[in-house]
Design an enzyme around this catalytic site. Sequence first.
Site, PDB file in Angstrom:
ATOM      1  N   ALA A 193       0.858  -1.185   0.000  1.00 51.23           N
ATOM      2  CA  ALA A 193       0.000   0.000   0.000  1.00 51.23           C
ATOM      3  C   ALA A 193       0.892   1.232   0.000  1.00 51.23           C
ATOM      4  CB  ALA A 193      -0.907  -0.012   1.228  1.00 51.23           C
ATOM      5  N   THR A 194       0.773   2.059  -1.024  1.00 56.79           N
ATOM      6  CA  THR A 194       1.729   3.146  -1.208  1.00 56.79           C
ATOM      7  C   THR A 194       1.289   4.487  -0.640  1.00 56.79           C
ATOM      8  OG1 THR A 194       0.810   3.703  -3.359  1.00 56.79           O
ATOM      9  CG2 THR A 194       2.600   2.077  -3.324  1.00 56.79           C
ATOM     10  N   HIS A 242     -10.212   1.071   2.996  1.00 56.06           N
ATOM     11  CA  HIS A 242      -9.349   0.132   2.268  1.00 56.06           C
ATOM     12  C   HIS A 242      -8.840  -0.956   3.197  1.00 56.06           C
ATOM     13  CE1 HIS A 242      -7.343   0.337  -1.789  1.00 56.06           C
ATOM     14  NE2 HIS A 242      -8.385   1.119  -1.968  1.00 56.06           N
ATOM     15  N   ASP A 271     -10.160  -2.018   5.976  1.00 58.54           N
ATOM     16  CA  ASP A 271     -11.273  -2.874   6.400  1.00 58.54           C
ATOM     17  C   ASP A 271     -11.643  -3.913   5.337  1.00 58.54           C
ATOM     18  OD1 ASP A 271     -11.384  -1.495   8.778  1.00 58.54           O
ATOM     19  OD2 ASP A 271     -13.100  -0.251   8.188  1.00 58.54           O
ATOM     20  N   ARG A 284      -9.547  -5.382   3.185  1.00 59.53           N
ATOM     21  CA  ARG A 284      -8.468  -6.328   2.875  1.00 59.53           C
ATOM     22  C   ARG A 284      -8.671  -7.647   3.611  1.00 59.53           C
ATOM     23  NH1 ARG A 284      -3.967  -1.991   4.298  1.00 59.53           N
ATOM     24  NH2 ARG A 284      -4.421  -0.535   2.620  1.00 59.53           N
ATOM     25  N   GLU A 326       2.547  -1.106   4.432  1.00 57.26           N
ATOM     26  CA  GLU A 326       1.963   0.204   4.170  1.00 57.26           C
ATOM     27  C   GLU A 326       3.021   1.291   4.083  1.00 57.26           C
ATOM     28  OE1 GLU A 326      -0.998   0.742   7.231  1.00 57.26           O
ATOM     29  OE2 GLU A 326      -2.523  -0.102   5.902  1.00 57.26           O
TER      30      GLU A 326
END
Length: 147
Positions: free
Chosen positions: A5-6, A23, A25, A27, A35
């Site tokens: 996650a960028t 986002h 929640d 996954r 992250e």
Amino acid sequence: MRYIATAIPDPADLDFAERIARHRDRRPADWVVLESTNPATVLTTAPTAGTTLIDDIGTWLTARIDAREAWDAPRGAIAPDTDALVAAVTAYPGRLVIVTPEVGMGVIPATRSGRLFRDEIGILNQRLAQTCDEAFLIVAGLPLRLK
């Protein structure tokens, strides 16, 4: 699945923080999530079993432009970062899925920063598509195979 996650959250931007929370929640619990990391660095480590997903190149690019304070710099000021990413993707031996925005299909942005982002992401997307085995454009939730 290894999920990169960028996005780099800004504590002052509550809307973006809420988006990131949604986002998180969604996954799956069994994903290995990294992250706010540099995908080029992660890709140089040994791949995990399964697929690595980078989501997304647009937020990563924005963070790199911010980090280099390059919004007013000449085009190409972030080349060391984009070159490293393309090299890491090219050398990566595992299965890799990259999510990236396509912003070059509409009106040319009215601001310099908008045009800079559009130009930089456009060039980076071309380079990534060139090195990847497959490329898809998703429009209205439907995949269009480009390569």
